[in-house]
Design an enzyme around this catalytic site. Sequence first.
Site, PDB file in Angstrom:
ATOM      1  N   HIS A 284       0.854  -1.197   0.000  1.00 36.93           N
ATOM      2  CA  HIS A 284       0.000   0.000   0.000  1.00 36.93           C
ATOM      3  C   HIS A 284       0.891   1.249   0.000  1.00 36.93           C
ATOM      4  O   HIS A 284       1.956   1.262   0.617  1.00 36.93           O
ATOM      5  CB  HIS A 284      -0.918  -0.011   1.227  1.00 36.93           C
TER       6      HIS A 284
ATOM      7  N   GLU B 283      -4.000   2.329  -7.209  1.00 36.56           N
ATOM      8  CA  GLU B 283      -4.341   3.425  -6.300  1.00 36.56           C
ATOM      9  C   GLU B 283      -3.424   4.616  -6.570  1.00 36.56           C
ATOM     10  O   GLU B 283      -2.313   4.689  -6.026  1.00 36.56           O
ATOM     11  CB  GLU B 283      -4.157   2.965  -4.844  1.00 36.56           C
TER      12      GLU B 283
HETATM   13  P1  PGA Z   1      -9.550   6.285   0.585  1.00 41.97           P
HETATM   14  O1  PGA Z   1      -8.369   5.218   0.804  1.00 41.97           O
HETATM   15  O2  PGA Z   1     -10.731   5.533   0.047  1.00 41.97           O
HETATM   16  O3  PGA Z   1      -9.795   6.840   1.938  1.00 41.97           O
HETATM   17  O4  PGA Z   1      -9.029   7.299  -0.378  1.00 41.97           O
HETATM   18  C1  PGA Z   1      -8.131   4.197  -0.130  1.00 41.97           C
HETATM   19  C2  PGA Z   1      -6.880   3.443   0.220  1.00 41.97           C
HETATM   20  O5  PGA Z   1      -5.883   4.071   0.624  1.00 41.97           O
HETATM   21  O6  PGA Z   1      -6.846   2.201   0.113  1.00 41.97           O
END
Ligand code: PGA
Length: 255
Positions: free
Chosen positions: A94, A164
């Site tokens: 992540h 992401e």
């Molecule tokens: P968020 O986080 O939906 O709060 O933007 C997503 C993530 O970091 O997995």
Amino acid sequence: MKHRPLIALNWKANPDSLKAAQKLFAATKTLAKKYKAFDFVACAPSVFLGGLKPTSTVALGAQDFFWEPSGAFTGEVGFEALVDTKIRYAIIGHSERRAMGETDEMVGKKLLAALGNKVIAILCVGETSRDEKLAYLETIKTQLVSALQKVPKQFVKNIVVAYEPVWAIGKSATREATPEEVKEVAIFVKRVIGDLYRTKSVPPIKILYGGSVSHKNARMMLERAGVDGLLVGRASLDPKELGFMLQNLSMPTRS
Ligand code: PGA
């Protein structure tokens, strides 16, 4: 869409007690019972995993772990102990962990540990910023290639790639990603993995989108970005918001 959409819930360092985690998990299970068309995984802090009972509708996932099974690694959570909590998924790489110093090499080791233990890996990739020169695609390629370097082909089906873009995550997001931007990357990820394993057919991996997913953009992403599911941060902590999102995703298409 080929797969049942996967809704992966990333609680991050929340909530603040086991009791609150159990309450949130129970609310998630209630929603999963109502919205049967989706697969769910709740990725809880490691300290709560043993206190949460996964079901056939909501699986449990870790947010991170150490690649060694156990041993003299103060402060780490060894892989054996995590698998014992009945996790089926684990988030790996992540961006919030990468920002704390996790390298591509560490991500690769964690990926092998997860896959070797029959845990489905949610491998996160994403650039910190965008430019016109398409450098973000190079960043994503490097993240993918270094993570997958030692992964045998037969394990690839147990990998879910979560795209992401860091600039679209969390409260400090600069803007929302568009479905077109996400689609470009989803196609790119499949191509990179196809090239890596020298396969012409599309590799059987799911691609998730994550970054400020809410009831406002979830449906648009699933319908127009060509992804197989969503990685949900903040909205996963609010059952009401999550309920709105699932309701929107389940509404019949207007003809
Ligand atoms: P968020 O986080 O939906 O709060 O933007 C997503 C993530 O970091 O997995």
